[in-house]
Enzyme design. Structure first.
Site, PDB file in Angstrom:
ATOM      1  N   TYR A 159       0.778  -0.785   0.245  1.00  0.00           N
ATOM      2  CA  TYR A 159      -0.002   0.640   0.453  1.00  0.00           C
ATOM      3  C   TYR A 159       1.055   1.396   0.048  1.00  0.00           C
ATOM      4  O   TYR A 159       0.797   2.255  -0.848  1.00  0.00           O
ATOM      5  CB  TYR A 159      -0.479  -0.197   1.326  1.00  0.00           C
ATOM      6  CG  TYR A 159      -1.986   1.461   1.659  1.00  0.00           C
ATOM      7  CD1 TYR A 159      -2.229   1.581   0.819  1.00  0.00           C
ATOM      8  CD2 TYR A 159      -0.929   1.965   2.364  1.00  0.00           C
ATOM      9  CE1 TYR A 159      -3.416   2.505   0.788  1.00  0.00           C
ATOM     10  CE2 TYR A 159      -1.637   3.314   2.665  1.00  0.00           C
ATOM     11  CZ  TYR A 159      -3.197   3.846   2.319  1.00  0.00           C
ATOM     12  OH  TYR A 159      -3.067   5.128   2.287  1.00  0.00           O
ATOM     13  N   LYS A 163       1.438   4.364  -2.867  1.00  0.00           N
ATOM     14  CA  LYS A 163       1.467   5.913  -2.830  1.00  0.00           C
ATOM     15  C   LYS A 163       2.506   6.520  -3.028  1.00  0.00           C
ATOM     16  O   LYS A 163       2.122   7.567  -3.350  1.00  0.00           O
ATOM     17  CB  LYS A 163       0.824   5.857  -1.710  1.00  0.00           C
ATOM     18  CG  LYS A 163      -0.627   5.158  -0.515  1.00  0.00           C
ATOM     19  CD  LYS A 163      -1.399   6.446  -1.275  1.00  0.00           C
ATOM     20  CE  LYS A 163      -2.647   5.848  -1.057  1.00  0.00           C
ATOM     21  NZ  LYS A 163      -3.863   6.798  -1.653  1.00  0.00           N
TER      22      LYS A 163
END
Ligand code: NAP
Ligand code: GDD
Length: 345
Positions: A159, A163
């Protein structure tokens, strides 16, 4: 006429942001997934007649481009078009289980949006402003405390890696093509609309369940968690969506940290939440054998299960939002106690 398009409008932040933009007189558009859960839609029930929704998905670039184009074509002479990219597979632990999907939505999804904006002629492009939902998870195993805009990233999950990719794309498109693109670097923020599998909502719901059970003289439920010693800088989603909006109202695009400047462990969050409902927690044992006990009845209320441990953990997040406070005039209305009270209510 001011236009706004929100990806992730059915989420916690998307729903608060939609409310804020409606209040400010924007015409608000959003995409929803065919597979969106009913409860997500319920976050929008109260404003459903004030927003425009179409089916869409961050994995489907042509639908994103078509939708953005149709918004522009249907609104001649618009003054500004703000695009908030909030859509994400936003659960850190789940990103270890579905890393490819997470990268596709949270990383390549951002690229699809930026590319679709880039296809417009300069006169249209100049009226578009883009917000990217970046995260304190990008700091990961932190290289400096407190973390601010200049702190290097050291991501610890698929994740966070996705990002980071999005963060630098947004910077590239700003510097390379002169587009108005901003990165928010937001520390954890919660609310009554927080998803049930994030730790704060899980704790609040767990405490509520124990209180309800006590009224019925039942006592079989135990709140089961993973690592309770990590520390987070928790704010309220309402304060943070206001900060997102402020970033897009500036003369120049830039990147900003939003944080409270206070950090608490998950353990402290548990203790505070129980204490608000009249329980005092005592801790016994160590590691996965540690339990939280009700001081009054000696009943076990909290236990640990290693299935909630992550392959890599982020131990400490503590943000410094001086730049946002100084340059944007960003202020918060909620501290941690007020946030927990709101989540219980
Ligand atoms: P959230 O409640 O999990 O909402 C995520 C939103 O993204 C939902 O509307 C979800 O739609 C949508 N979405 C997921 N996959 C999608 C896909 N393939 N195509 C289109 N939409 C998709 O997250 P949040 O807490 O509001 O956070 C908003 C954004 O800020 C996220 O990008 C998150 O990573 C980032 N962020 C959050 C925090 C925080 O502490 N909350 C901190 C920093 C950054 P469904 O309703 O269909 O699932
Ligand atoms: N979810 C969850 N469930 N977390 C647990 C549990 C549990 O049962 N037990 C302990 N934790 C710990 C996690 O290991 C982590 O250290 C901490 O509680 C917070 O976990 P989450 O609430 O899942 O949030 P997060 O910090 O991993 O990620 C959130 O904040 C990021 C910003 O820093 C998400 O909203 C991300 O999307 C966001 O970017």
């Amino acid at each position: 006429m001011k236009l706004a398009f929100i990806t992730g409008i059915t989420g916690q932040d998307g729903s608060y942001l939609a409310e804020l933009l409606i209040e400010k007189g924007y015409k608000v558009y959003g995409i929803v997934r065919r597979t969106s859960l009913l409860y997500s839609y319920s976050r929008l029930d109260h404003i459903r007649d004030k927003i425009h929704l179409e089916y869409g998905d961050m994995s489907d670039g042509s639908s994103l481009t078509n939708y953005i184009t149709s918004i522009i074509n249907n609104n001649d002479n618009f003054e500004v078009f703000e695009i908030y990219n909030l859509a994400a597979q936003s659960h850190v632990q789940i990103s270890f289980e579905i890393p490819e999907y997470t990268s596709l939505i949270d990383g390549i999804g951002t690229l699809k949006l930026l590319e679709s904006i880039r296809t417009f002629k300069k006169d249209i492009q100049d009226k578009i402003r883009f917000y990217q939902a970046g995260t304190s998870e990008m700091y990961g195993a932190v290289l400096e405390t407190p973390q601010k805009e200049t702190t290097p990233f050291n991501p610890q999950s698929p994740y966070a890696c996705a990002k980071v990719y999005s963060h630098f794309l947004v910077k590239n498109y700003r510097e390379g093509y002169g587009m108005f693109t901003c990165n928010g670097i937001l520390f954890n923020h919660e609310s009554p609309r927080r998803g049930a599998n994030f730790v704060t909502m899980k704790i609040v719901n767990g405490v509520k369940k124990i209180v309800e059970q006590e009224k019925e003289n039942i006592n079989d439920y135990i709140l089961t968690l993973g690592n309770i010693d990590s520390k987070r800088d928790w704010g309220h989603s309402k304060d943070y969506v206001y900060g997102m909006w402020l970033m897009l109202q500036q003369d120049k695009p830039d990147d900003y940290v939003l944080a409270t400047g206070h950090t608490y462990s998950v353990r402290e969050f548990i203790e505070k939440s129980f204490s608000m409902k009249g329980f005092e927690i005592e801790w016994n044992g160590e590691g996965i054998n540690e339990v939280g006990i009700d001081k009054r009845t000696q009943r076990i209320l909290v236990k640990i299960d290693e299935k909630y441990f992550r392959p890599c953990e982020v131990d400490l997040l503590l943000g410094d939002a001086t730049k946002a406070e100084t340059d944007l005039g960003w202020e918060r209305k909620y501290d941690l106690d007020k946030l927990i009270v709101d989540m219980f209510d």
